[in-house]
Design a protein around this motif. Structure first.
Motif, PDB file in Angstrom:
ATOM      1  N   ASP A 180     -34.649-115.259  24.106  1.00  0.00           N
ATOM      2  CA  ASP A 180     -35.289-113.944  24.032  1.00  0.00           C
ATOM      3  C   ASP A 180     -35.788-113.500  25.398  1.00  0.00           C
ATOM      4  O   ASP A 180     -35.666-112.332  25.769  1.00  0.00           O
ATOM      5  N   ASP A 181     -36.385-114.422  26.148  1.00  0.00           N
ATOM      6  CA  ASP A 181     -36.882-114.074  27.482  1.00  0.00           C
ATOM      7  C   ASP A 181     -35.743-113.764  28.444  1.00  0.00           C
ATOM      8  O   ASP A 181     -35.839-112.828  29.253  1.00  0.00           O
ATOM      9  N   GLU A 194     -23.983-106.637  26.254  1.00  0.00           N
ATOM     10  CA  GLU A 194     -25.432-106.621  26.092  1.00  0.00           C
ATOM     11  C   GLU A 194     -26.093-107.703  26.931  1.00  0.00           C
ATOM     12  O   GLU A 194     -27.157-107.484  27.527  1.00  0.00           O
ATOM     13  N   ALA A 195     -25.471-108.881  26.993  1.00  0.00           N
ATOM     14  CA  ALA A 195     -26.021-109.961  27.810  1.00  0.00           C
ATOM     15  C   ALA A 195     -25.998-109.594  29.290  1.00  0.00           C
ATOM     16  O   ALA A 195     -26.958-109.856  30.020  1.00  0.00           O
ATOM     17  N   TYR A 205     -29.636-106.691  36.579  1.00  0.00           N
ATOM     18  CA  TYR A 205     -30.556-106.255  37.626  1.00  0.00           C
ATOM     19  C   TYR A 205     -30.634-107.283  38.748  1.00  0.00           C
ATOM     20  O   TYR A 205     -30.968-106.937  39.893  1.00  0.00           O
ATOM     21  N   ASN A 242     -26.118-106.616  30.555  1.00  0.00           N
ATOM     22  CA  ASN A 242     -27.134-105.595  30.801  1.00  0.00           C
ATOM     23  C   ASN A 242     -28.513-106.210  30.970  1.00  0.00           C
ATOM     24  O   ASN A 242     -29.363-105.653  31.661  1.00  0.00           O
ATOM     25  N   ALA A 243     -28.751-107.358  30.326  1.00  0.00           N
ATOM     26  CA  ALA A 243     -30.061-107.994  30.408  1.00  0.00           C
ATOM     27  C   ALA A 243     -30.279-108.696  31.737  1.00  0.00           C
ATOM     28  O   ALA A 243     -31.425-108.885  32.157  1.00  0.00           O
ATOM     29  N   THR A 244     -29.222-109.083  32.432  1.00  0.00           N
ATOM     30  CA  THR A 244     -29.370-109.839  33.685  1.00  0.00           C
ATOM     31  C   THR A 244     -28.713-109.166  34.876  1.00  0.00           C
ATOM     32  O   THR A 244     -28.759-109.722  35.966  1.00  0.00           O
ATOM     33  N   GLY A 294     -32.612-112.846  27.630  1.00  0.00           N
ATOM     34  CA  GLY A 294     -31.811-111.703  27.205  1.00  0.00           C
ATOM     35  C   GLY A 294     -30.393-112.057  26.836  1.00  0.00           C
ATOM     36  O   GLY A 294     -29.613-111.174  26.470  1.00  0.00           O
ATOM     37  N   GLU A 295     -29.992-113.309  26.920  1.00  0.00           N
ATOM     38  CA  GLU A 295     -28.656-113.731  26.527  1.00  0.00           C
ATOM     39  C   GLU A 295     -28.677-115.211  26.199  1.00  0.00           C
ATOM     40  O   GLU A 295     -29.591-115.941  26.587  1.00  0.00           O
TER      41      GLU A 295
END
Length: 810
Positions: free
Chosen positions: A528-529, A556-557, A563, A559-561, A531-532
């Protein structure tokens, strides 16, 4: 620092050694501000993140107090190795990002380049809208009006796609090649890229230093995040910082080459060899117990024993506004003006008040001052205006200056952010504690045992006598077979208890199940922290999961990392802009470093902007190739209008451009098919028209023949009728001649058959020319009909006697 920024002194005064030394000490004071200082706490966090990411955390020191362990006596031994899941996560992310490709994309923004592009676009648009007329004029005049050997757009839609994606000036292509060559030669597409991606994942701070040496060669250095220093900023790209720098460790040999008097005789701050020796005494690798002492021999030695020792340096750049003063003088006689730098001075160089025909003009510019300071030795090696300062190409920012240092910190909040190890630290600690507790439970777990009743064992009697009964090892028999035979009552009828009872140890199962659940709970928190899911494409092995769902979960994964990857890409974008500025200066000022790629006349007065372009992923390339091959299989004629190998090569650089060329090939194929269909229709219509004309002509010929035949028939019929009349007359005359004599009323005898000689001659000619040929024709027809009937009968007999052709062939 404040006085330096606000002073109105000249550049020469601000470049003094006193200013440089004071500013160097102040910046070093900011950096070394104690245990509670920003840079100390930042680097402490960086070191902790690095240890987590590389599996170097001290698990025993972190958790031994929770197990009541001390340094005196412990009763169980635990495995204190670190959990390597953080290393797995960072390595997996870096490996995924390394598969992505990037390159610098250059666009010309000067007026001349924009005008050339606009003219080329308008020319192609004119050709597109007037192609048929131009082709007609070209054929009539013999002059080439439409460019040959060029892939021009086929319609307005493709033209709009061609302009932003394909239209490039030769100068843009060459300049883009030069910028990418700089990055490639510095290792930024392989080794240094991987190092910076690890920095982004582990510290979430990345940086580069871009500068040009005296030979015009551009260098792009990787900077270790722990050594990066800067002033306060609210932006992730540090655009509002007033100073930047880093703290590298340099060898004595590097100091000698860069700041020694031997190589820099004109530098007033250059170091002598004895000063280098004194600096070496403060080096990290200098051992206090050594017996080495300074000797004059080392002045001219080829190698010195302290050359490879390291000394801490602080290198920084400071941005400041400088006001250059000029004196504008207007002559009284001619009214002409001339400008001199500085304020009015006397012939001896002393200041004097300005005259009535003079005007003081100020010119403000941003300048970059560079300083190099040895804090351990309190020596200033360099201070003053930076050489080869980076100036923007845009004329609107001609007075601006750029730092050589490019930093990027995503999610900058109060100069801090959360890297991956820090983000998942709590979850990882919980997982490590759960694993250690599992070791403790397993270490203290008791094996399955048995309760043995010796009295009951002694009561067992197999009828073998005392010696035979004692020879049986009941415990071994029970362990090997799991069975034991005994009598339930003795001779007096009293019950005998079970000799061996198993003691099942199931108490630890509940503890282990709880610890496993605790581990899984913290693993879910980690996912959860983060993101994938750290597992590689976990959804792919689950049942009833389609490829589309897997792709969605992957997106989606990412997009979570992503950045974190953006930190690298944005830093390289800023660096590329500085490379572009320095490359233009290097070419325009006559350096031969990049002459093989760019010529001075190629760059000229053009201005270029740079951006980072992301190359297609392998998934995008495979998808394009799959769609292209499916289209070729569906329509074999498509291969005539596209080059699959060329499109595959283009797709590796730009999938959109490859799709544009592919769509162009499809349009050409459709246009060709439509033209062929139209040509076939026209040919069909022409054939039908020609057939109709031929039919009408045949009808006319038939009509003429019919009329001719009717005329001939009527003519023949008239001839026959005439012949009939003549023959009838001849026959009547013949009858008359053959009639007998008669006696009339007057008693005279007459002979009706007596004719005049002319009529007799006429009868003979008629019989000879009409009656005899007619009789001969009739005889021939009778004879010919018989012969024809005989020939037909003979041919039929032959056909009956001869076998069929297929049977003969068989």
């Amino acid at each position: 620092m404040r006085q330096f920024q606000l002073t109105t002194e000249s550049v020469k005064d601000k470049s003094s050694k006193e200013y440089g030394l004071a500013i160097s000490k102040e910046i070093f004071g900011y950096v070394m501000s104690g245990l509670q200082g920003y840079f100390y706490n930042r680097n402490a966090r960086f070191i902790k993140n690095r240890n987590y990411a590389n599996g170097r955390i001290n698990v025993q020191q972190m958790f031994q107090d929770r197990f009541q362990f001390n340094s005196k006596q412990n009763y169980i031994a635990l495995n204190w190795n670190a959990l390597q899941i953080v290393n797995r996560i960072t390595s997996g992310l870096v490996g995924r990002w390394m598969k992505r490709g990037e390159k610098i994309q250059v666009s010309a923004i000067d007026t001349l380049s924009v005008k050339e592009k606009k003219e080329a676009y308008e020319q192609i648009e004119f050709i597109l809208h007037n192609k048929e007329q131009l082709l007609k004029l070209q054929q009539e005049s013999g002059v080439q009006l439409i460019p040959q050997n060029q892939e021009l757009p086929v319609d307005q839609e493709e033209l709009l796609l061609w302009q932003p994606q394909i239209q490039r000036l030769p100068e843009e292509i060459l300049y883009e090649t030069g910028c990418n060559d700089v990055l490639s030669s510095n290792g930024w597409f392989d080794v240094l890229k991987e190092k910076m991606l690890h920095d982004a994942a582990e510290t979430l701070l990345v940086g580069t230093e871009t500068y040009m040496d005296s030979e015009g060669v551009i260098h792009v250095k990787w900077l270790k995040p722990e050594n990066i220093i800067y002033s306060y900023s609210d932006y992730p790209d540090f655009r509002d910082t007033s100073w930047r720098g880093h703290l590298p460790s340099r060898k004595i040999s590097e100091l000698r080459r860069m700041w020694g008097k031997e190589f820099n005789p004109n530098n007033p701050n250059a170091l002598s060899e004895q000063e280098l020796w004194e600096i070496a005494q403060k080096c990290k690798d200098y051992q206090q117990w050594t017996n080495m002492q300074w000797t004059e021999v080392w002045v001219a030695s080829y190698m010195r024993p302290y050359d490879e020792w390291n000394i801490r340096t602080i290198e920084f750049e400071l941005k400041s506004v400088d006001n250059d003063t000029y004196t504008k003088t207007t002559t009284a006689l001619s009214g002409s003006t001339y400008i001199e730098k500085g304020t009015p001075k006397t012939r001896t160089g002393k200041p004097k008040p300005k005259a009535e025909n003079q005007e003081i003009i100020g010119d403000k510019n941003w300048n970059i001052y560079r300083g190099v300071y040895l804090p351990d030795c309190d020596k200033l090696l360099q201070w003053g205006l930076k050489d080869n300062m980076i100036r923007p190409q845009d004329p609107k920012e001609i007075g601006n200056a750029e730092f050589s240092y490019s930093f990027y910190m995503p999610q900058n909040y109060a100069m801090r952010n959360l890297a991956i190890p820090e983000k998942i630290e709590a979850a990882v600690d919980g997982m490590i504690l759960a694993l250690l507790k599992m070791q403790q439970v397993v270490a203290g777990m008791r094996p399955t045992g048995s309760a043995i009743n010796e009295d009951a064992l002694q009561s067992i009697d197999y009828g073998l006598g005392d010696d035979g009964n004692k020879a049986i090892d009941y415990k071994k028999l029970y362990d090997q077979t799991g069975d034991i035979y005994y009598r339930g009552r003795d001779a007096e009828g009293n019950p005998i208890p079970i000799p061996i009872v198993e003691l099942a140890n199931t108490g630890f199962l509940g503890q282990m199940d709880g610890l496993i659940r605790d581990y899984q709970f913290h693993y879910q928190i980690l996912k959860d922290d983060l993101g994938e899911d750290p597992n590689l494409i976990t959804a792919a092995v689950q049942p009833r999961v389609t490829a589309g769902n897997v792709e969605t979960s992957q997106n989606e994964a990412e997009n979570a990392t992503d950045y974190i990857y953006k930190a690298y890409s944005e830093c390289m974008k800023i660096t590329a802009r500085k490379i572009s500025c320095l490359l233009k200066d290097s070419v325009n000022y006559g350096s031969a470093a990049y002459r093989k790629i760019l010529k001075q006349e190629t760059v000229g007065l053009r201005q270029f902007s740079t951006d980072i372009k992301f190359l297609p992923t392998q998934y995008d390339i495979d998808k394009f190739e799959q769609m292209m091959m499916m289209s070729i299989q569906a329509n074999q004629d498509l291969i005539k209008f596209i080059n699959p190998f060329q499109l595959m090569q283009i797709a590796k650089e730009d999938v959109k451009m490859a799709w544009a060329f592919f769509n162009r090939g499809q349009k050409k194929m459709l246009m060709y098919e439509e033209a062929m269909q139209k040509q076939n229709q026209e040919a069909t219509f022409a054939a039908q028209k020609e057939a109709a004309v031929i039919g009408e002509q045949e009808k006319g010929k038939n009509l003429e023949m019919e009329l001719e035949m009717k005329g001939e028939q009527s003519e023949k019929q008239g001839k026959v009728d005439k012949e009939k009349i003549v023959l009838s007359g001849v026959f009547e005359l013949a009858k008359l001649m053959a009639a007998p004599q008669t006696v009339g009323a007057d008693g005279q005898t007459t002979r009706p058959g007596t004719l005049p000689p002319s009529l007799v001659e006429l009868m003979e000619l008629s019989i000879k020319n009409i009656a005899i040929p007619l009789a001969m024709d009739t005889q021939k027809m009778i004879n010919g009909g018989g012969e024809e009937m005989e020939d037909q009968n003979e041919m039929q007999q032959q056909n009956i006697n001869q076998p069929p052709q297929q049977e003969v062939a068989a």
